[in-house]
Design a protein around this motif. Structure first.
Motif, PDB file in Angstrom:
ATOM      1  N   GLY A  90      40.840  40.065  45.405  1.00  0.00           N
ATOM      2  CA  GLY A  90      40.722  40.637  44.071  1.00  0.00           C
ATOM      3  C   GLY A  90      41.581  41.860  43.911  1.00  0.00           C
ATOM      4  O   GLY A  90      41.989  42.214  42.808  1.00  0.00           O
ATOM      5  N   VAL A  91      41.867  42.541  45.035  1.00  0.00           N
ATOM      6  CA  VAL A  91      42.691  43.745  45.038  1.00  0.00           C
ATOM      7  C   VAL A  91      43.602  43.705  46.255  1.00  0.00           C
ATOM      8  O   VAL A  91      43.140  43.507  47.382  1.00  0.00           O
ATOM      9  N   TYR A  92      44.901  43.899  46.009  1.00  0.00           N
ATOM     10  CA  TYR A  92      45.864  44.115  47.089  1.00  0.00           C
ATOM     11  C   TYR A  92      46.307  45.582  46.975  1.00  0.00           C
ATOM     12  O   TYR A  92      47.018  45.948  46.036  1.00  0.00           O
ATOM     13  N   ALA A  93      45.834  46.403  47.909  1.00  0.00           N
ATOM     14  CA  ALA A  93      46.167  47.823  47.889  1.00  0.00           C
ATOM     15  C   ALA A  93      47.405  48.047  48.738  1.00  0.00           C
ATOM     16  O   ALA A  93      47.394  47.806  49.947  1.00  0.00           O
ATOM     17  N   THR A  94      48.495  48.470  48.104  1.00  0.00           N
ATOM     18  CA  THR A  94      49.744  48.699  48.824  1.00  0.00           C
ATOM     19  C   THR A  94      50.099  50.180  48.778  1.00  0.00           C
ATOM     20  O   THR A  94      49.474  50.970  48.058  1.00  0.00           O
ATOM     21  N   ALA A  95      51.100  50.528  49.548  1.00  0.00           N
ATOM     22  CA  ALA A  95      51.570  51.910  49.546  1.00  0.00           C
ATOM     23  C   ALA A  95      52.280  52.257  48.249  1.00  0.00           C
ATOM     24  O   ALA A  95      52.603  53.426  48.004  1.00  0.00           O
ATOM     25  N   HIS A  96      52.515  51.259  47.393  1.00  0.00           N
ATOM     26  CA  HIS A  96      53.259  51.481  46.143  1.00  0.00           C
ATOM     27  C   HIS A  96      52.442  51.034  44.924  1.00  0.00           C
ATOM     28  O   HIS A  96      52.998  50.613  43.924  1.00  0.00           O
ATOM     29  N   GLY A  97      51.138  51.125  45.020  1.00  0.00           N
ATOM     30  CA  GLY A  97      50.286  50.743  43.897  1.00  0.00           C
ATOM     31  C   GLY A  97      49.416  49.546  44.234  1.00  0.00           C
ATOM     32  O   GLY A  97      49.549  48.920  45.291  1.00  0.00           O
ATOM     33  N   MET A  98      48.526  49.219  43.330  1.00  0.00           N
ATOM     34  CA  MET A  98      47.597  48.105  43.535  1.00  0.00           C
ATOM     35  C   MET A  98      48.016  46.901  42.704  1.00  0.00           C
ATOM     36  O   MET A  98      48.398  47.046  41.538  1.00  0.00           O
ATOM     37  N   PHE A  99      47.914  45.718  43.297  1.00  0.00           N
ATOM     38  CA  PHE A  99      48.166  44.462  42.597  1.00  0.00           C
ATOM     39  C   PHE A  99      46.849  43.727  42.422  1.00  0.00           C
ATOM     40  O   PHE A  99      46.043  43.631  43.357  1.00  0.00           O
ATOM     41  N   LEU A 100      46.651  43.185  41.240  1.00  0.00           N
ATOM     42  CA  LEU A 100      45.425  42.463  40.912  1.00  0.00           C
ATOM     43  C   LEU A 100      45.777  41.131  40.271  1.00  0.00           C
ATOM     44  O   LEU A 100      46.525  41.111  39.278  1.00  0.00           O
ATOM     45  N   PRO A 101      45.288  40.010  40.775  1.00  0.00           N
ATOM     46  CA  PRO A 101      45.421  38.766  40.015  1.00  0.00           C
ATOM     47  C   PRO A 101      44.552  38.879  38.768  1.00  0.00           C
ATOM     48  O   PRO A 101      43.404  39.339  38.839  1.00  0.00           O
ATOM     49  N   VAL A 102      45.086  38.489  37.634  1.00  0.00           N
ATOM     50  CA  VAL A 102      44.386  38.726  36.368  1.00  0.00           C
ATOM     51  C   VAL A 102      43.449  37.589  36.006  1.00  0.00           C
ATOM     52  O   VAL A 102      42.283  37.805  35.648  1.00  0.00           O
ATOM     53  N   TYR A 103      43.943  36.345  36.087  1.00  0.00           N
ATOM     54  CA  TYR A 103      43.128  35.180  35.733  1.00  0.00           C
ATOM     55  C   TYR A 103      43.255  34.131  36.836  1.00  0.00           C
ATOM     56  O   TYR A 103      44.285  34.068  37.522  1.00  0.00           O
ATOM     57  N   PRO A 104      42.260  33.281  37.003  1.00  0.00           N
ATOM     58  CA  PRO A 104      42.377  32.226  38.006  1.00  0.00           C
ATOM     59  C   PRO A 104      43.609  31.342  37.817  1.00  0.00           C
ATOM     60  O   PRO A 104      44.183  30.853  38.794  1.00  0.00           O
ATOM     61  N   GLU A 105      44.021  31.153  36.579  1.00  0.00           N
ATOM     62  CA  GLU A 105      45.162  30.273  36.331  1.00  0.00           C
ATOM     63  C   GLU A 105      46.506  30.998  36.387  1.00  0.00           C
ATOM     64  O   GLU A 105      47.566  30.367  36.262  1.00  0.00           O
ATOM     65  N   GLY A 106      46.504  32.328  36.560  1.00  0.00           N
ATOM     66  CA  GLY A 106      47.774  33.030  36.695  1.00  0.00           C
ATOM     67  C   GLY A 106      47.780  34.390  36.027  1.00  0.00           C
ATOM     68  O   GLY A 106      46.846  34.770  35.326  1.00  0.00           O
ATOM     69  N   GLY A 107      48.855  35.117  36.246  1.00  0.00           N
ATOM     70  CA  GLY A 107      49.000  36.454  35.689  1.00  0.00           C
ATOM     71  C   GLY A 107      48.618  37.525  36.695  1.00  0.00           C
ATOM     72  O   GLY A 107      47.718  37.336  37.521  1.00  0.00           O
TER      73      GLY A 107
END
Length: 474
Positions: free
Chosen positions: A200-217
């Motif tokens: 649900g959360v990918y915490a990186t050294a350059h900000g956080m990435f979040l998948p928005v919807y199950p189908e994409g985004g």
């Protein structure tokens, strides 16, 4: 005239509207935006919130639109395309827990809000901004656009910059603004690097990435910068040349405060209007949902004449301490995340391998069932990390399976529930709505009973059948 005017149409206001509708309370919800928010914003619906949605009959719908449980995890990486150097499951989300019939979900706020909107038929007006407010003996008078609206009560769920809180000159306590952030919502095919290791959360050294919807985004969240070349910034944080298409950009501020008062006469604050906390750990929206779950049955009791005014006073006395505890935990979570990211960026510059990274481990970040399920009203003891079921007044009623397979939580509704080994002994009329549920548990004597509030908290332990406590215990 309406019973309750709700100002603010986010998840907390929409949930209050649905809860009050179940009680037959007339509401009007006004929202200054022209439509529901298009941004993901709040992402975690915790197990307690799902219990509330279960009571509203919408938990299955919320779950069907959310990510699968395997996404209930956080992963720590240098870049999105890099390997994990740490990972932790979100307790109560990644897998079921024995203490509830529900478990939390990862979902985007813009997926949740339409479900909440459809949960009640009471009117909601978009593009309607409150600009004036006065209080009298018989309720409130609000100026909304070019209309004057009279209501017995007003519930302000109009966000961190609450107009209602400002008009009533209610102060706030806490650190206030913490940092300016940017959310970039974008489309890109990242499945090759994320499908086998969902989170649900990918915490990186350059900000956080979040998948928005199950189908994409996807969404990328990072401290704000003067550089607005979003494609380049996101690509750099991804760590590999990937074609991205920016859909929306939102700049916002992390704030942290608790209102000094949750009530002025017939006006109540809830959600971010009452308490705004950093998003780290997923505590903000969920605290607001628990707050209106606490308040709405009390508003119904007052409107329907079977409770005294002191019951409404208990909203602040019960929920304000919870907000203060939550604020401290959320600020600690946020600082842990900021510290981890800053430390790793410094290590990258120094060429340090990820083996030496110190993580904000889950015991502090996502192992929060003690706070989510274990808050005790009237107690001065702060909940710890773990949740310990406790069948005592002031505590959430423990989940147990009844003989028919239902949870004890499924016996709750728009009434008080008496749990007792001897249902026949408790059939005398009560001064408020009551239903009886047979249960043999919690060391109840043959004619003892637990009186449980509509929000699932134990009001009293009763020992004399036919004798109801007055006034109604909180």
């Amino acid at each position: 005239m309406t019973d309750v005017l709700i100002v603010g149409g986010g998840p907390v206001g929409l949930t209050a509207r649905a809860l009050l509708a179940r009680w037959g309370v007339r509401t009007l919800l006004v929202e200054k935006r022209e439509k529901l928010s298009p941004f993901p914003r709040s992402r975690l619906v915790n197990v307690r919130s799902m219990e509330i949605f279960r009571q509203l009959g919408i938990a299955d719908t919320v779950r069907s639109r959310a990510f699968a449980p395997r996404f209930g995890r956080i992963r720590f990486r240098d870049t999105l395309f890099g390997p994990d150097f740490g990972t932790a499951a979100m307790t109560g989300v990644h897998a079921p827990i024995p203490d509830s019939p529900e478990f939390g979900v990862v979902t985007s706020q813009d997926r949740l809000e339409p479900t909440l909107l459809a949960a009640a038929d009471d009117p909601m007006v978009f593009g309607a901004e409150l600009t004036g407010l006065s209080i009298s003996d018989d309720g409130v008078t609000a100026v909304v656009g070019d209309q004057t609206i009279h209501a017995r009560y007003l519930l302000a769920t109009d966000g961190a910059k609450s107009t209602v809180r400002s008009l009533l000159s209610i102060g706030t306590d806490g650190p206030g603004a913490l940092s300016d952030m940017t959310t970039v919502v974008f489309d890109a095919d990242l499945s090759e690097w994320s499908a086998a290791e969902p989170a649900g959360v990918y915490a990186t050294a350059h900000g956080m990435f979040l998948p928005v919807y199950p189908e994409g985004g996807w969404a990328w969240i990072s401290p704000s910068t003067s550089d607005t070349d979003w494609e380049s910034l996101v690509s750099q944080a991804i760590g590999s040349p990937v074609a991205i298409k920016v859909q929306r950009v939102q700049q916002w501020t992390i704030t942290a405060f608790v209102a000094s008062s949750f009530r002025v006469g017939p006006v109540f604050l809830a959600g971010d209007a009452a308490h705004t906390v950093p998003g780290a750990g997923g505590l903000g929206m969920n605290t607001g949902l628990a707050g209106v779950h606490n308040l709405c049955w009390k508003l119904a009791a007052s409107l329907q004449g079977w409770a005294s005014g002191s019951l409404l006073d208990s909203y602040q006395s019960e929920r304000l301490p919870v907000a203060q505890i939550t604020l401290r935990q959320a600020v600690a979570n946020s600082r842990l995340m900021e510290s981890a990211a800053a430390s790793r960026r410094a290590q990258l510059l120094a060429g340090t391998p990820p083996d030496d990274v110190e993580l904000p481990w889950s015991q502090q970040y996502f192992d929060q069932l003690g706070l989510v399920l274990g808050v005790a009203y009237g107690s001065t003891v702060e909940p710890g990390t773990d949740y310990v079921p406790t069948p005592l007044p002031g505590h959430r009623m423990p989940h147990l399976r009844l003989p028919d397979g239902r949870s004890t939580l499924d016996a709750l509704g728009e009434w008080f529930t008496v749990f007792t080994p001897s249902p026949d002994a408790w059939q005398s009329p009560a001064p408020w709505p009551v239903r009886i549920q047979q249960v043999t548990a919690w060391d109840l004597g043959p004619q003892d009973a637990l009186l449980v509030r509509p929000d699932g908290y134990i009001a009293a332990r009763l020992t004399t059948p036919g004798t109801w406590p007055t006034p109604l215990p909180t």
